[in-house]
Design an enzyme around this catalytic site. Sequence first.
Site, short mmCIF file in Angstrom:
data_model
loop_
_atom_site.label_atom_id
_atom_site.label_comp_id
_atom_site.label_asym_id
_atom_site.label_seq_id
_atom_site.Cartn_x
_atom_site.Cartn_y
_atom_site.Cartn_z
N GLU A 130 -4.84 -8.85 2.01
CA GLU A 130 -5.80 -8.17 2.84
C GLU A 130 -7.58 -8.78 2.99
O GLU A 130 -7.88 -8.39 2.05
CB GLU A 130 -5.53 -6.84 3.66
N GLU B 259 1.15 -1.34 -0.16
CA GLU B 259 0.03 -0.23 0.15
C GLU B 259 0.90 1.62 -0.01
O GLU B 259 0.85 2.21 0.80
CB GLU B 259 -0.44 -0.60 1.58
#
Length: 787
Positions: free
Chosen positions: A489, A407
């Site tokens: 995730e 990210e």
Amino acid sequence: MSGFPGPTEQYRRTRRLEEGWRFHQGEADGAADPEFDDDGWQSVEIPHDWSIEGPFDPEHPAGSAGAFLPGGVGWYRRSLPTDVDGGKVYLRFDGVYRDSDVYLGGDHVGNRPNGYTSFNDDVSQAEGGETLAVRVDNTDLPNCRWYSGSGIYRHVHLIETSPLHVVPWGTDVRTPAVTGRRARVDVHTEVANDAEEAAVCTLSTAVYDPSGEVVAETATERRLDAGEKGTFDQELVVTDPELWSPATPERYHVRSVVHRRDPDETGAATGEPVDDYVTPFGIRTVTFSADEGVLLNGDSLTLKGVNLHHSAGALGAAVPERALERRLETLAEMGVNAIRTAHNPPQPELLALCDRMGFLVIDEAFDKWRHEKTEQFFDEWWREDLAAMIRRDRNHPSVIAWSVGNESYDHGDEGMLDDLEMLVEAANDLDPTRPATYGSPAWGDGHEGILENAEAVAERVDLFSGNYMEHHYDELRERGVDIPIVGSECRPFFRGSGDDPLAFVPRNPWFDVAERADVAGQFIWAGFDYLGEAREWPSKGWPTGLIDTCGVPKPPAAFHRSVWSDEPMVEIAAFDPDRERAPARPAWSWPALSAHWTFPDREDSRGFVHVVTFTNAERVTLYQNDETIGVQHLADNPDHMIEWYVPYEPGTLRAVAETDGEVVATHELETAGEPARVDLDPDREAITADGQDLVYVDARIVDDDGVVVPRADHEIEFSVSGAGDLAGIDNGDLASDESYTGSRRSASHGTALAIVQADRESGEVTITADVDELENDEVTVPVRPPE
């Protein structure tokens, strides 16, 4: 258990530097000087995390990211053992958070900004008794999105061998061709000659099977000039190999023995042994497929995974091996078979345990590459940090992929994509046997921007790891993404919808794996609650994991057990709107569920309680006080949540699960009366006197019948005597202001926890729990000598 006899210390000696350290929190001018007076410093053992000692303070610079705990500067000092006698000497630090400077005898020998990276410092001029000093600087806060801890929080090793030796992490063991009857084992071994003259050396390599028998061996001779490093490439064959897998985690060992003879000698070709280096490994093949997910040893396998941070509740960042083992045992009972090390390299003991216990691992190097507090280090250190992780971890059979990041704040930008390409290329060069990936979020300029960014990432990685991207899998395939996909995730309950990854759609993300052959699996965020990344004060961490910081699975974890585990199970949970919970991000939360049957507010009104049962059996019958409430079939509840509305009566609520007409599992909840006593329950019958081993002691506030009182919040005073010490106390409540390192802890939902660490002398350790106005309890646990 492996039958490998272990390395000899005649030619290479490795020992941990755990005892004898002195610590000072704060600056200490001149502390690197051997003559510095540290008599007033605190005596500590390594691993050590000073931040966990607190206090909590909403004004701490680390803020919610760092659990409102302090950072700062710290100094450590100790003397090297007196029997260090020259040759080649390394100090290996498994992790120091962060920006550490190492001094020996007053001389600066190394610096490492990254607090998660293991590193080796060459201290070959070391003499026995010299002063080792380490300065740790964790002042520029927050520099991490979660609790990092501060200090030398992982092990320190002293390694002594010959100037002619296998370099640190110098073996690369690969199994490129494996069948049921034959496995090729390629061993690439880097040997350095740090002597002042050339040497002719022979590298003798032997493969030991899991029982400790030599099953293949070879030897190669070559000349190394003074100061030269050379790589020996050797090929061996193992017949009838025992393949590593989660079901059969069989481990082999490679023993690399370096022999030396001078160039003008005419003696035996092998010469004299000078180094003995051992590498555990496993024989297995792993293939990621865009159509079939993961193939392990040719068989399809689904990754049933969780993300794990490195801290462990009350222990902070200094986590003994037993704490890691207990976590993995709990996850294994749920059916978990995979771990993603979010978002940095783990401590080495975790990977060794995953090898031994049969977990698959995505090993992650970095979080944000150019976070404002790390950008200055990234350009200088990224290659060395990435290489350290891959070289250290490449022989673990549990590791199936490298993640080079997660990210990035500039996700999708040209500079970010250049960084990604650079990192993936480096990972492929360092280890071409495993795919490289990156945790790709559902970020972008609108729906089209999210998909364009995902496509750009997919073009640059070997495995597409999507963070909260389940609702985009079909679109990615339609747009031509033809590489393997995994959910890196995933929320434990809600999933996204349309162009909104935060949309509250109560479809569990697991079904995006279960219903697709082309998705390799998922990793839930998060496996365990963790410190830091809190939503707001008074929360100190992330409270929506499947398991709390005490290691207790929450009721929603039963859903994952029902879809991941083959062991027959049934569990009851009641919707409990009065359940107190730390502030959390709603999209990662389940509805409030409790595993109790104590609702006095419903007793007089005959109110209904909304109940759910989780099971992997064919049908469930629910009874209240031996009266049948009803029967439901799993096939009629494809979301694996069988819901009931039960007219509340005090007593017993019992679920009976059946398959093929036979009872395969039961679960009961009982109504609690008034608090009567505290009960202590240790998780082990004995521990080892090694200064590291742990026993976890649950403290429960119970009624006269031993039923936990779910609203009890009594303060418990813990005391420990004998051959152990109190390492930490907890109750799983991340909103609590009570110290993890004191002796008093309030119960939360009727329970608390004491973690007791063994001394180095055998005997017994006694743990006592005192609660005002209740009957107290005491337990004694043997502390046995190491085997």
